[in-house]
Scaffold this active site. Structure first.
Site, PDB file in Angstrom:
ATOM      1  N   ASP A 166       9.029  25.328  54.998  1.00  0.00           N
ATOM      2  CA  ASP A 166       7.857  26.083  54.622  1.00  0.00           C
ATOM      3  C   ASP A 166       6.788  25.034  54.477  1.00  0.00           C
ATOM      4  O   ASP A 166       6.740  24.338  53.487  1.00  0.00           O
ATOM      5  CB  ASP A 166       8.152  26.784  53.295  1.00  0.00           C
ATOM      6  N   HIS A 173      18.944  24.226  42.625  1.00  0.00           N
ATOM      7  CA  HIS A 173      20.382  23.951  42.489  1.00  0.00           C
ATOM      8  C   HIS A 173      20.894  23.386  43.805  1.00  0.00           C
ATOM      9  O   HIS A 173      20.618  23.947  44.861  1.00  0.00           O
ATOM     10  CB  HIS A 173      21.170  25.233  42.181  1.00  0.00           C
TER      11      HIS A 173
END
Ligand code: NAG
Ligand code: NAG
Ligand code: NAG
Ligand code: NAG
Length: 443
Positions: free
Chosen positions: A216, A287
């Protein structure tokens, strides 16, 4: 700590208005456009037989409706063999409730929209999708196939409730666009660099409630607000590669959940000139990522650009939680600024991340001034390098996970299924707009 995120989510609409430089999205509702004129592709030679090339029918329907109206692609399966280039017009929409399968093999852009205003591209059922079958290119080692969607010089627009899947190349790019809103989308691509999810090179764009499985990235841009992004095994969010005459300002990323990705946020450059200023990176949960905060102005994967370095100024990193894969190998804070343009006014606060592997992690700072972590204060702006080793978990690092985290990456040599658009993109947050398919509106 999680409460802080929830509060911030609740407050976000007010903050959003402050971050953007003005209103975004189409100025006319699609229902008004549809009442004026609706051009179904089935009336322009299109067939939902998954074989007939839908390209010419989309172009003809566009020509008939581009001065005000809605191009309608009804539910069904369509083949796209020749690419569509839709130019001009105003007060239009494309309602894509069908699924388009790539069958053509040219490069370029499968769907290219330019020089239009008051425009909306969406699915009224939230089930419209483009299946790019990029794996056919990727298994041959090629990343040079077509992009799925490109908008160029489009103003006052929105793109929403669509899934873009397995692009041979980039999925969705916006170049020189203005006043846009992009939301409620799932972008799912192969596990490889060069398959960017959303690229924004534009002004005053609000990107929110998006799930991406690849990169992105963001280039010269002003007034960009990116919120509620779910990176589900992906490149992660990034800005760059920045080179000469960079001019980026007033960019906010907020509520970004990143799982099993290359990084949570990266700024990448090598040499170059110009500035990045007023960047806010707020409410990030990670995570299992390789890098977490990764500002790398000596990024070895790009050629050195002309200039002493892009000047980074007024960058705030706040409320980051979670865990990184291996903090001794790749620490959660890396702020490596150019020696020829030390970073100024960097703030790292409320940052609590800990390693999933072993029992230590590092923070590394180079030529970076401001407060928090290993940053130097003061204003002598000389060059330095320092590494801090952290051997105890920062308090409050634990953070929620998302129910639909991927357990394995999509491979690049096999088909990738079309996903349903998720109903949440950040733990505990609901999208700003409910999915179109959950509302009673349709064309
Ligand atoms: C449509 O055609 C593609 C091949 O181009 C195929 O993979 C896909 O399964 C077909 N879709 C349906 C619903 O039959
Ligand atoms: C940066 O971009 C803004 C908005 O496009 C423009 O007003 C400004 O002049 C640019 N600054 C530089 C140094 O190019
Ligand atoms: C620094 O950036 C923030 C956005 O993160 C902005 O609100 C603030 O006005 C900027 N400060 C200055 C001095 O420009
Ligand atoms: C993340 O990937 C998994 C595995 O494909 C999928 O089941 C899940 O729907 C994805 N998450 C979202 C929010 O789409």
């Amino acid at each position: 700590m999680f409460i802080t995120s929830l509060l911030a989510i609740g407050l976000a609409p007010l903050l959003a208005a402050a971050q953007l430089s003005g209103r975004v999205g189409p100025t006319t509702p699609h229902a008004t456009k549809a009442a004026h004129k609706t051009c179904s592709v089935l009336d322009y030679g299109g067939k939902a037989d998954n074989t007939t090339d839908i390209g010419p029918a989309i172009s003809s329907a566009w020509d008939a409706c581009k001065s005000g109206g809605v191009v309608y692609i009804p539910p069904g399966n369509y083949a796209l063999e020749t690419w569509v280039s839709l130019t001009g017009g105003t007060s239009t929409a494309i309602c894509m409730d069908g699924i388009i399968y790539r069958t053509g093999t040219e490069g370029g852009n499968m769907i290219f929209i330019e020089h239009t205003s008051d425009f909306e591209l969406f699915s009224s059922t939230s089930k419209g999708a483009v299946q790019g079958f990029g794996y056919v290119f990727h298994r041959e080692g090629s990343l040079t196939g077509p992009r799925i969607l490109r908008l160029y010089e489009v103003t006052d627009f929105s793109v929403h409730d669509l899934a873009l899947v397995d692009s041979p190349s980039f999925h969705f790019s916006m170049d020189t666009c203005e006043n846009g809103e992009v939301y409620n989308m799932a972008i799912r691509g192969g596990n490889s660099g060069g398959l960017d999810g959303i690229d924004v090179w534009s002004t005053n764009v609000w990107v929110h409630d998006i799930e991406v499985t690849n990169k992105d990235e963001c280039s010269p841009s002003q007034n960009i607000l990116v919120e509620s992004i779910y990176c589900n095994w992906s490149g992660g969010c990034a800005m760059g590669s920045l080179a000469a005459d960079t001019n980026i300002s007033d960019v906010t990323y907020r509520n970004v959940y990143t799982w099993s990705s290359n990084q949570m946020y990266m700024v990448k450059s090598n040499g170059g000139s110009g500035t990045v200023s007023n960047l806010l990176l707020q409410n990030f949960i990670g995570h299992g990522n390789a890098y977490s905060l990764d500002i790398d102005q000596a990024w070895s994967s790009m050629e050195t650009a002309a200039g002493n370095g892009v000047q980074l100024d007024n960058i705030t990193i706040t409320n980051w939680k979670g865990t990184e894969a291996d903090g001794a190998q790749r620490g959660p804070i890396k702020v490596n600024c150019a020696s020829g343009a030390p970073c100024t006014d960097i703030t790292i606060e409320d940052f609590a991340m800990w390693t999933e592997e072993g029992d230590s992690q590092w923070y590394s700072c180079e030529n970076a001034y401001g407060s928090g972590a290993c940053l130097k204060d003061g204003d002598d702006y000389t060059t330095y390098t320092t590494t801090m080793t952290v051997t105890a978990a920062p308090s409050g690092y634990s953070a929620p996970t998302m129910a639909s985290d991927l357990s394995t990456a999509f491979r690049t040599g096999m088909p990738i299924p079309i996903p349903a658009i998720p109903t949440s993109f950040y733990p505990g947050a609901t999208p700003y707009s409910s999915l179109a398919g959950a509302q009673s509106t349709s064309v």
